[in-house]
Scaffold this motif. Structure first.
Motif, PDB file in Angstrom:
ATOM      1  N   MET A   1       0.795  -1.214  -0.058  1.00 44.32           N
ATOM      2  CA  MET A   1       0.107   0.120  -0.031  1.00 44.32           C
ATOM      3  C   MET A   1       1.156   1.243  -0.015  1.00 44.32           C
ATOM      4  SD  MET A   1      -2.019   1.791   3.193  1.00 44.32           S
ATOM      5  CE  MET A   1      -0.391   1.612   3.895  1.00 44.32           C
ATOM      6  N   ASN A   2       0.655   2.162  -1.024  1.00 40.57           N
ATOM      7  CA  ASN A   2       1.439   3.390  -0.740  1.00 40.57           C
ATOM      8  C   ASN A   2       0.424   4.409  -0.183  1.00 40.57           C
ATOM      9  OD1 ASN A   2       3.400   5.479  -1.215  1.00 40.57           O
ATOM     10  ND2 ASN A   2       2.847   5.834  -3.507  1.00 40.57           N
ATOM     11  N   VAL A   3       1.052   5.508   0.373  1.00 41.65           N
ATOM     12  CA  VAL A   3       0.556   6.700   0.646  1.00 41.65           C
ATOM     13  C   VAL A   3       0.807   7.959   0.212  1.00 41.65           C
ATOM     14  CG1 VAL A   3       0.004   5.764   3.218  1.00 41.65           C
ATOM     15  CG2 VAL A   3       2.151   6.885   2.674  1.00 41.65           C
ATOM     16  N   ASN A   4       0.060   8.779  -0.149  1.00 44.79           N
ATOM     17  CA  ASN A   4       0.432  10.105  -0.834  1.00 44.79           C
ATOM     18  C   ASN A   4       0.385  11.390   0.181  1.00 44.79           C
ATOM     19  OD1 ASN A   4      -0.437   8.375  -3.393  1.00 44.79           O
ATOM     20  ND2 ASN A   4       1.560   9.363  -3.426  1.00 44.79           N
ATOM     21  N   ILE A   5       1.279  11.698   0.572  1.00 50.64           N
ATOM     22  CA  ILE A   5       1.112  12.837   1.487  1.00 50.64           C
ATOM     23  C   ILE A   5       1.822  14.413   0.884  1.00 50.64           C
ATOM     24  CG2 ILE A   5       1.478  11.593   3.590  1.00 50.64           C
ATOM     25  CD1 ILE A   5       4.250  12.583   3.717  1.00 50.64           C
ATOM     26  N   PHE A   6       2.464  14.278  -0.193  1.00 49.28           N
ATOM     27  CA  PHE A   6       2.914  15.539  -1.042  1.00 49.28           C
ATOM     28  C   PHE A   6       2.123  16.747  -1.007  1.00 49.28           C
ATOM     29  CE2 PHE A   6       3.884  18.065  -4.542  1.00 49.28           C
ATOM     30  CZ  PHE A   6       5.308  18.462  -4.453  1.00 49.28           C
ATOM     31  N   ASP A   7       0.720  16.608  -1.364  1.00 49.13           N
ATOM     32  CA  ASP A   7      -0.033  17.815  -1.548  1.00 49.13           C
ATOM     33  C   ASP A   7      -0.470  18.206  -0.020  1.00 49.13           C
ATOM     34  OD1 ASP A   7       0.046  17.792  -4.275  1.00 49.13           O
ATOM     35  OD2 ASP A   7      -1.447  16.191  -4.687  1.00 49.13           O
ATOM     36  N   ARG A   8      -0.333  17.424   1.250  1.00 47.38           N
ATOM     37  CA  ARG A   8      -0.636  18.142   2.360  1.00 47.38           C
ATOM     38  C   ARG A   8       0.008  19.523   2.772  1.00 47.38           C
ATOM     39  NH1 ARG A   8      -0.665  12.725   6.195  1.00 47.38           N
ATOM     40  NH2 ARG A   8      -2.000  11.884   4.919  1.00 47.38           N
ATOM     41  N   PRO A   9      -0.801  20.546   3.110  1.00 53.60           N
ATOM     42  CA  PRO A   9      -0.205  21.834   3.431  1.00 53.60           C
ATOM     43  C   PRO A   9       0.875  21.764   4.313  1.00 53.60           C
ATOM     44  CG  PRO A   9      -2.683  21.831   3.570  1.00 53.60           C
ATOM     45  CD  PRO A   9      -2.236  20.149   3.582  1.00 53.60           C
ATOM     46  N   GLN A  10       1.042  20.832   5.269  1.00 47.49           N
ATOM     47  CA  GLN A  10       2.255  20.754   6.111  1.00 47.49           C
ATOM     48  C   GLN A  10       3.357  20.384   5.537  1.00 47.49           C
ATOM     49  OE1 GLN A  10      -0.831  19.172   6.316  1.00 47.49           O
ATOM     50  NE2 GLN A  10      -0.681  17.982   8.172  1.00 47.49           N
ATOM     51  N   VAL A  11       3.420  19.631   4.303  1.00 48.62           N
ATOM     52  CA  VAL A  11       4.473  19.265   3.481  1.00 48.62           C
ATOM     53  C   VAL A  11       4.738  20.423   2.681  1.00 48.62           C
ATOM     54  CG1 VAL A  11       5.199  17.857   1.929  1.00 48.62           C
ATOM     55  CG2 VAL A  11       3.992  16.841   3.546  1.00 48.62           C
ATOM     56  N   GLN A  12       3.776  21.193   2.249  1.00 41.60           N
ATOM     57  CA  GLN A  12       4.131  22.398   1.438  1.00 41.60           C
ATOM     58  C   GLN A  12       4.829  23.280   2.108  1.00 41.60           C
ATOM     59  OE1 GLN A  12       4.092  22.384  -2.115  1.00 41.60           O
ATOM     60  NE2 GLN A  12       3.676  20.335  -1.510  1.00 41.60           N
ATOM     61  N   GLU A  13       4.404  23.582   3.393  1.00 40.17           N
ATOM     62  CA  GLU A  13       5.057  24.501   4.344  1.00 40.17           C
ATOM     63  C   GLU A  13       6.480  24.129   4.627  1.00 40.17           C
ATOM     64  OE1 GLU A  13       4.323  27.949   5.475  1.00 40.17           O
ATOM     65  OE2 GLU A  13       3.004  27.619   3.799  1.00 40.17           O
ATOM     66  N   PHE A  14       6.537  22.789   4.984  1.00 34.66           N
ATOM     67  CA  PHE A  14       7.661  22.302   5.227  1.00 34.66           C
ATOM     68  C   PHE A  14       9.024  22.529   4.155  1.00 34.66           C
ATOM     69  CE2 PHE A  14      10.406  18.205   5.990  1.00 34.66           C
ATOM     70  CZ  PHE A  14      11.248  18.719   6.944  1.00 34.66           C
ATOM     71  N   LEU A  15       8.518  22.314   2.858  1.00 36.71           N
ATOM     72  CA  LEU A  15       9.568  22.608   1.828  1.00 36.71           C
ATOM     73  C   LEU A  15       9.742  23.866   1.767  1.00 36.71           C
ATOM     74  CD1 LEU A  15       7.839  20.365  -0.979  1.00 36.71           C
ATOM     75  CD2 LEU A  15      10.200  20.195  -0.364  1.00 36.71           C
ATOM     76  N   LYS A  16       9.022  24.792   2.253  1.00 37.10           N
ATOM     77  CA  LYS A  16       9.531  26.154   1.857  1.00 37.10           C
ATOM     78  C   LYS A  16      10.517  26.649   3.418  1.00 37.10           C
ATOM     79  CE  LYS A  16       5.261  28.050   0.019  1.00 37.10           C
ATOM     80  NZ  LYS A  16       3.960  28.277   0.318  1.00 37.10           N
ATOM     81  N   THR A  17      10.189  25.944   4.574  1.00 34.62           N
ATOM     82  CA  THR A  17      11.115  26.138   5.603  1.00 34.62           C
ATOM     83  C   THR A  17      12.473  25.392   5.242  1.00 34.62           C
ATOM     84  OG1 THR A  17       9.254  25.606   6.832  1.00 34.62           O
ATOM     85  CG2 THR A  17      11.319  25.488   8.044  1.00 34.62           C
ATOM     86  N   VAL A  18      12.339  24.232   4.611  1.00 34.84           N
ATOM     87  CA  VAL A  18      13.546  23.632   4.527  1.00 34.84           C
ATOM     88  C   VAL A  18      14.596  24.579   3.529  1.00 34.84           C
ATOM     89  CG1 VAL A  18      14.584  21.616   2.760  1.00 34.84           C
ATOM     90  CG2 VAL A  18      12.728  21.268   4.785  1.00 34.84           C
ATOM     91  N   SER A  19      13.718  25.186   2.555  1.00 40.37           N
ATOM     92  CA  SER A  19      14.811  25.915   1.316  1.00 40.37           C
ATOM     93  C   SER A  19      14.871  27.481   2.030  1.00 40.37           C
ATOM     94  CB  SER A  19      13.797  26.062   0.345  1.00 40.37           C
ATOM     95  OG  SER A  19      13.281  24.526  -0.217  1.00 40.37           O
ATOM     96  N   GLY A  20      14.612  27.729   3.075  1.00 38.88           N
ATOM     97  CA  GLY A  20      14.802  29.040   3.819  1.00 38.88           C
ATOM     98  C   GLY A  20      13.953  29.971   3.259  1.00 38.88           C
ATOM     99  N   LEU A  21      12.745  29.834   2.610  1.00 37.77           N
ATOM    100  CA  LEU A  21      12.010  30.687   2.115  1.00 37.77           C
ATOM    101  C   LEU A  21      11.302  31.583   3.055  1.00 37.77           C
ATOM    102  CD1 LEU A  21      10.534  28.972  -1.178  1.00 37.77           C
ATOM    103  CD2 LEU A  21      12.154  30.646  -1.097  1.00 37.77           C
ATOM    104  N   ASP A  22      11.302  31.177   4.287  1.00 40.56           N
ATOM    105  CA  ASP A  22      10.655  31.942   5.336  1.00 40.56           C
ATOM    106  C   ASP A  22      11.450  32.750   6.015  1.00 40.56           C
ATOM    107  OD1 ASP A  22      12.139  29.971   6.476  1.00 40.56           O
ATOM    108  OD2 ASP A  22      10.614  29.189   8.071  1.00 40.56           O
ATOM    109  N   LYS A  23      12.640  33.036   5.397  1.00 39.56           N
ATOM    110  CA  LYS A  23      13.722  33.818   6.257  1.00 39.56           C
ATOM    111  C   LYS A  23      14.287  34.739   5.084  1.00 39.56           C
ATOM    112  CE  LYS A  23      15.382  30.827   9.538  1.00 39.56           C
ATOM    113  NZ  LYS A  23      14.539  29.885   9.394  1.00 39.56           N
ATOM    114  N   PRO A  24      14.604  36.023   5.595  1.00 37.23           N
ATOM    115  CA  PRO A  24      15.288  36.910   4.556  1.00 37.23           C
ATOM    116  C   PRO A  24      16.936  36.627   4.366  1.00 37.23           C
ATOM    117  CG  PRO A  24      15.078  38.156   6.657  1.00 37.23           C
ATOM    118  CD  PRO A  24      14.587  36.774   6.991  1.00 37.23           C
ATOM    119  N   GLU A  25      17.319  35.918   5.061  1.00 40.08           N
ATOM    120  CA  GLU A  25      19.132  35.727   4.969  1.00 40.08           C
ATOM    121  C   GLU A  25      19.145  34.755   3.732  1.00 40.08           C
ATOM    122  OE1 GLU A  25      17.440  35.287   8.081  1.00 40.08           O
ATOM    123  OE2 GLU A  25      18.030  36.806   9.011  1.00 40.08           O
ATOM    124  N   GLY A  26      20.346  34.721   3.296  1.00 40.60           N
ATOM    125  CA  GLY A  26      20.716  33.579   2.539  1.00 40.60           C
ATOM    126  C   GLY A  26      20.611  34.259   0.847  1.00 40.60           C
TER     127      GLY A  26
END
Ligand code: MBD
Ligand code: FE
Length: 311
Positions: A1-26
């Motif tokens: 059985m596979n699960v798909n969680i990619f489209d969940r808002p928490q995952v999309q928010e997490f990708l922004k955090t991972v990429s530093g998009l929630d910060k001005p630095e970088g």
């Protein structure tokens, strides 16, 4: 059985955090690229149901690849170098630039600092006696079609075992064997004597070869000779020629073969000098002209900066 969680808002928010998009630095450009890469990777893991075991096998492979210094080797093997060329071709087409000698990939084995020779040079040190002597020569032309005196032709190729100087695992080649920087004469003519190279193969058992084998592919290249060609007011051309008749000419693991880059070979059986060069007994001759293009708004818009070996 596979699960798909990619489209969940928490995952999309997490990708922004991972990429530093929630910060001005970088660095905004790096943030944008990493966000896109991580998005595509998360999505692939989710959709292909990539297991933890598969994921960690991939991480181990990346570590092995880096330890072997082979990121620049798997890159052409996965077609990325050729894809970058196709994009440069498309940019040229959009700018209306044509008539140039086709570009093709640099590969990972250039070494900066080769001896500079005006006019004619011999590239090989004479110790590889398994190769047919080769005389290659031609004219470098500018964008106006006229010869380009003083054009710079950097040339490098491997020996009959497929080994390049500075990267020879047997250590028998001296520095810059089969590598030179030729300066074309007043008529734009360059000329060199060497031996006809053989094909190259990725190191046996290497991470690069392991992945290619897992794809049902091989890690071999047809025999080829590399060039950087430049001249005043012109863009630097990165290209190669293939040795006609090599069985892999259209089966190159690095996808570098292109129309117009497989010149005819003229076989000579004996002694008379060609273009003033005395070659001795049997030898092969390749006549190949290069056609450069003008700078774009005074700039070389195709110049590539990358980490290169220098000696
Ligand atoms: C080579 O000689 C080469 O030209 C490329 C593109 C990749 C590996 C070895
Ligand atoms: Fe090569």
């Amino acid at each position: 059985m596979n699960v798909n969680i990619f489209d969940r808002p928490q995952v999309q928010e997490f990708l922004k955090t991972v990429s530093g998009l929630d910060k001005p630095e970088g660095d905004p450009r790096i943030k944008a690229i990493i966000h896109r890469f991580m998005t595509d990777l998360f999505k692939a893991i989710d959709e292909l149901d990539i297991t933890p075991d598969e994921y960690w096998a991939g991480i181990a492979w990346i570590n092995a690849l880096g330890t072997a210094g082979q990121a620049g080797l798997i890159s052409p093997g996965l077609g990325l170098d050729h894809f970058l060329d196709l994009r440069l071709d498309a940019k040229d087409a959009a700018l209306g630039i044509d008539g140039e000698t086709p570009r093709t990939i640099e590969g990972p084995l250039y070494v900066a600092g080769a001896p500079v020779v005006h006019g004619h040079a011999r590239l090989d040190d004479g110790r590889d006696t398994n190769g047919t002597p080769l005389l290659m020569h031609g004219t470098v032309h500018g964008a106006d079609g006229k010869p380009l005196p003083g054009a710079v032709v950097e040339v490098w190729h491997c020996d009959t075992r497929g080994f390049y100087s500075h990267f020879d695992p047997t250590g028998v080649q001296g520095p810059f064997n089969m590598r030179r920087t030729l300066i074309a004469d007043e008529a734009g003519h360059y000329s060199f004597r060497s031996i006809v190279p053989k094909g190259y193969g990725v190191p046996p058992g290497s991470p690069t070869e392991q992945l290619l084998f897992a794809l049902g592919r091989h890690g071999q290249r047809p025999a080829h000779i590399h060039f950087f060609v430049s001249g005043d007011g012109h863009r630097k051309l990165t290209t190669q020629i293939n040795i006609a008749g090599d069985p892999l000419v259209n089966d190159d693991f690095a996808f570098a073969t292109r129309n117009g880059l497989v010149p005819e070979i003229k076989q000579h059986t004996g002694g008379s000098p060609v273009n003033g060069v005395e070659m001795g007994e049997a030898f092969d001759e390749i006549l190949f002209d290069f056609h450069l293009t003008e700078l774009v708004n005074g700039e070389d818009n195709q110049a590539v900066q990358r980490a290169r070996v220098a000696a």
